[in-house]
Design an enzyme around this catalytic site. Structure first.
Site, mmCIF file in Angstrom:
data_model
loop_
_atom_site.group_PDB
_atom_site.id
_atom_site.type_symbol
_atom_site.label_atom_id
_atom_site.label_comp_id
_atom_site.label_asym_id
_atom_site.label_seq_id
_atom_site.Cartn_x
_atom_site.Cartn_y
_atom_site.Cartn_z
ATOM 1 N N HIS A 79 -31.572 -18.718 -5.405
ATOM 2 C CA HIS A 79 -30.746 -19.889 -5.118
ATOM 3 C C HIS A 79 -31.496 -20.942 -4.296
ATOM 4 O O HIS A 79 -31.889 -20.680 -3.160
ATOM 5 C CB HIS A 79 -29.497 -19.413 -4.358
ATOM 6 N N TYR B 109 -21.550 -19.719 -1.263
ATOM 7 C CA TYR B 109 -20.371 -20.580 -1.385
ATOM 8 C C TYR B 109 -19.208 -20.024 -0.573
ATOM 9 O O TYR B 109 -18.693 -18.952 -0.878
ATOM 10 C CB TYR B 109 -19.942 -20.734 -2.847
#
Length: 319
Positions: A124, A59
């Protein structure tokens, strides 16, 4: 005022606030956020009873972790009072689920977060890697990090629900503690519900993210890059407009829908301002006191009926 409900996470012994703080917006993924705003939103979340914070090195190309780290440090409370989750395997540079990379990843993340350990460490978006590598190489590497005390629990995340059964059927029971699913428990798509009994039978805790379906269930609508079909986007816009005409907020309605299933331990919502934090917590508390707005919800479900459970492709074709 009632405090935020805490829910158990599988067999971990952790109790998570029913609303979790999604820190991807702190990485300026959805627009500018100052360091002061980031710190203030983390402080406000903690102050209002949110104890779960989720991030990833992906992110904002590590910025989210750094900002969250500063925010948590500024709280000045004992480490045991909040629960932190970060991820590995997906980076600005691409995907790498090798044992070597994920082992290095935790040290980098701990440094950015200014922590000695994270509570949950998740692979992820595993649909972009080899699921067999996840089973045979990545998860065993994470177990070593658990033994070393750098992480407490192991999780996997992704969009297609089939990835969870694939992995959980192939690892020893109790190896994977948590799954994080997104965009599959909201008014327009509740397919995660069908998987809940299976996950419960495996003793796996469930985190659901994106109750607003990555912007579909908002008045302002999704970002340009949203992968939904034009048909799904149009139906969600019609639902949002309908709510607006009725003086209702589709985002609040959507969040309350997602929060009302207690088998989901926490609903992760991206937040980057004090006002967003306050609105999300207020929606949860209102739900706890008054229950759902059944009438508006069923009217919105009727509008979304033609596109119910429609999703979009994600990941590589698994052989």
């Amino acid at each position: 005022m009632a405090s935020l409900e805490l829910r158990p996470l599988g067999h971990t012994g952790l109790k998570l606030s029913c609303v979790g703080f999604g820190a991807s917006p702190l990485g300026r993924v959805f627009g500018p956020v100052t360091e002061n705003e980031a710190i203030a939103s983390v402080r406000e979340a903690f102050h209002l009873g949110i104890n779960f914070f989720d991030t990833s090195p992906y992110y904002g190309a590590t910025l989210s972790e750094k900002m969250l780290g500063k925010g948590l440090k500024a709280l000045g409370v004992p480490r045991s009072e909040y629960i932190v989750s970060t991820k590995c395997g997906r980076y600005k540079e691409g995907f790498d689920f090798s044992a070597e990379r994920v082992t290095r990843s935790i040290d980098e993340s701990l440094e950015r977060l200014q922590l000695d350990y994270v509570d949950i460490f998740q692979c992820h978006d595993i649909e972009f890697g080899s699921l067999d590598q996840i089973v045979n190489e990545t998860i065993p590497a994470l177990q070593k990090l658990k033994e070393a005390g750098k992480i407490r629990f192991i999780g996997i995340t992704g969009l297609p629900l089939g990835i969870f059964t694939y992995v959980l059927d192939r690892v020893p029971p109790g190896t994977v503690d948590v799954i994080l699913s997104y965009c599959h428990y909201s008014i327009n798509d509740s397919t995660l519900e069908d998987l809940l009994p299976y996950l419960k039978s495996k003793g796996v805790g469930v985190i659901s993210a994106s109750p607003l379906a990555m912007g579909l269930l908002t008045e302002s609508g999704p970002p340009e890059w949203h992968p939904a079909s034009p048909e799904l986007k149009a139906a969600c816009k019609a639902a949002a407009d309908y709510c607006k005409d009725k003086d209702k907020d589709i985002s609040k309605l959507a969040l309350q829908y997602s929060l009302s299933n207690i088998d989901i331990s926490t609903v992760l919502v991206g937040m980057n301002s004090v006002k967003q934090v306050e609105d999300n917590v207020a929606a949860a508390k209102e739900l706890a006191i008054f229950g759902k707005d059944e009438k508006t919800q069923s009217e919105v479900e009727e509008i979304l009926k033609p596109v119910k459970n429609q999703t979009w492709p994600s990941g590589i074709q698994q052989s």
